[in-house]
Design an enzyme around this catalytic site. Structure first.
Site, PDB file in Angstrom:
ATOM      1  N   HIS A  97      15.679  10.212 -53.038  1.00  0.00           N
ATOM      2  CA  HIS A  97      15.207   9.228 -54.013  1.00  0.00           C
ATOM      3  C   HIS A  97      13.761   9.507 -54.402  1.00  0.00           C
ATOM      4  O   HIS A  97      13.411   9.560 -55.601  1.00  0.00           O
ATOM      5  CB  HIS A  97      15.344   7.830 -53.402  1.00  0.00           C
ATOM      6  CG  HIS A  97      14.886   6.715 -54.284  1.00  0.00           C
ATOM      7  ND1 HIS A  97      15.759   5.926 -55.002  1.00  0.00           N
ATOM      8  CD2 HIS A  97      13.635   6.244 -54.573  1.00  0.00           C
ATOM      9  CE1 HIS A  97      15.077   5.023 -55.693  1.00  0.00           C
ATOM     10  NE2 HIS A  97      13.781   5.188 -55.436  1.00  0.00           N
ATOM     11  N   GLU A  98      12.911   9.698 -53.409  1.00  0.00           N
ATOM     12  CA  GLU A  98      11.482   9.907 -53.685  1.00  0.00           C
ATOM     13  C   GLU A  98      11.212  11.287 -54.266  1.00  0.00           C
ATOM     14  O   GLU A  98      10.269  11.454 -55.046  1.00  0.00           O
ATOM     15  CB  GLU A  98      10.677   9.697 -52.402  1.00  0.00           C
ATOM     16  CG  GLU A  98      10.745   8.281 -51.849  1.00  0.00           C
ATOM     17  CD  GLU A  98      10.273   7.236 -52.857  1.00  0.00           C
ATOM     18  OE1 GLU A  98       9.369   7.543 -53.663  1.00  0.00           O
ATOM     19  OE2 GLU A  98      10.830   6.124 -52.849  1.00  0.00           O
TER      20      GLU A  98
END
Length: 445
Positions: A97-98
């Protein structure tokens, strides 16, 4: 606990500058997905909330298996033995996600300060540190590409995991084969299937009664059908019935069924049958001799073959109890008496059979389970982060979306911010209500 480093900055910059046109198309697709996910998450949370409320008001609530979103409580609806899958899948989903946010930010010329990881209470997570001033200077559409990149990457991680899960038989084909049955890999010590005539690790289950078993899905499906259908009967010759049966005193159970065998018997089962004169006859018979090499039946008509007088005898058991014949190679058939769910929950099986003895029976199960956790948790992170809620990606997605769409309709920035604040307040309330009521349903019931 929080840890941040600049060790990966060069790696992030190399990713963010790789094939700019492809990355532009990639994150533009992610932007459209993120906007759709923002609206879709609100609808999904609304449906989940209504389902939870209906469960609370219902006197006989159903299970949560039909819900797409559930609150997870370790030890309640998450087995302690699977915590390692759970936390590892969360950590990988958070990192992917990051990475999406970081690579998209570099692609849009936003300065990347560093990458970090954290542990909140017991839950792991990750974050990227971006230069806020650069974020504020770029256009709302550019901001959307950055803010939507996280949920987009979670969605793609779920798709990749789903593809791996689907293709796992082909991936493991050189080492394991499938379709031959369900391989027993563990039998709980307190399982009714445990014992000298029970299931053993390494046995291959090929059928339950007349239901063929080619994989674990067939095993679960057959047990479900058996638990819903009436008890199956067995054809036995009238002459053999007279030889095997012996007189015994029967008594009626609380549910109306009849028991005609001694409670101390470990090999005999009470069977009911009918003849031309009487439709309610009972006989205590040795279960294995009665069932072995017998044809399955439901009525006496099913047994009228080869002009031999035969009757259909049916085990006289309590309503939820079943007599199940389990064919498991290379052992003789197991005769299981009990609730089918007890068999389902205390026996672990795999659809993958090793081609060589030195191969682990657990490896395919580990891969399958981990893929399922990645699919569910990465998908859940995509949905939750897309919700227009304070402190989540949905807050920044909503603000950028309103700036990109309402700037020509609502000229005052304060008015646009007020609209965004009201939507965020509603979204936060919706998410909080789902979490609170979901916890109540899971823990209180």
């Amino acid at each position: 606990m929080r840890w941040q480093t600049t060790l990966f900055n060069r790696l992030f910059y190399s990713w963010g500058r790789w094939k700019p046109k492809f990355l532009y198309l990639w994150f533009s697709m992610g932007m459209f997905f993120g906007i759709a996910a923002m609206f879709g998450s609100v609808v999904l949370l609304g449906k989940t909330l209504m389902h939870t409320l209906s469960q609370m008001w219902s006197e006989a609530p159903t299970g949560q298996n039909d819900q797409m979103l559930q609150v997870v409580v370790p030890g309640v609806n998450l087995p302690i033995s699977q915590l390692s899958y759970f936390f590892t899948a969360i950590l990988i989903s958070a990192v992917i996600h990051e990475v999406g946010h970081g690579v998209a930010a570099i692609r849009e010329q936003v300065r990347f300060n560093g990458f970090g990881m954290f542990i909140f209470i017991v839950y792991p997570g990750a974050f990227v540190d971006l230069f806020t001033t650069h974020l504020q200077l770029i256009s709302p559409v550019q901001q959307l590409r950055i803010f939507c990149a996280g949920v987009w990457h979670n969605f793609m991680l779920g798709l990749v995991s789903l593809a791996v899960l689907f293709l796992l038989p082909a991936i493991l084909f050189p080492l394991y084969y499938t379709g031959a049955g369900a391989l027993v890999i563990e039998v709980a010590e307190d399982s009714p299937a445990n014992g000298p005539r029970g299931l053993f690790v390494g046995d291959l289950v090929t059928s339950l009664q007349d239901c063929s078993v080619h994989n674990v899905e067939d095993w679960n499906s057959c047990l479900g059908k058996i638990s819903l259908k009436p008890q199956t009967g067995y054809c036995i010759k009238s002459s053999i019935l007279q030889q095997l049966s012996f007189p015994s005193r029967g008594f009626r159970r609380l549910d109306g069924t009849v028991e005609c065998c001694s409670n101390n018997s470990l090999t005999d089962v009470c069977f009911s049958y009918s003849n031309n004169l009487n439709s309610h006859l009972y006989a205590c018979l040795p279960a294995r001799k009665t069932i072995e090499a017998s044809q399955l039946c439901h009525t006496n008509k099913d047994c009228q073959k080869n002009f031999v007088s035969s009757l259909c005898v049916t085990p006289s058991l309590e309503n939820q109890t079943r007599l199940i014949r389990v064919n498991h190679l290379p052992q003789v058939d197991m005769l299981f008496v009990g609730h089918p769910l007890h068999l389902q929950y205390t026996v672990s099986l795999s659809s993958f059979v090793p081609r060589h003895n030195f191969l682990s029976m657990d490896l395919p199960v580990v891969l399958e389970t981990f893929c399922k956790y990645l699919i569910s948790l990465s998908g859940a992170l995509a949905v939750i982060n897309a919700v227009p809620c304070f402190a989540l990606d949905g807050q920044w997605i909503l603000n950028s979306f309103l700036e990109a769409t309402l700037s020509k309709l609502v000229f005052e920035k304060q008015n646009r911010e007020l609209i965004g604040f009201l939507i965020l307040l509603a979204g936060s309330t919706l998410l909080a209500a789902n979490v609170a009521l979901g916890l109540w349903v899971v823990t209180a019931r």
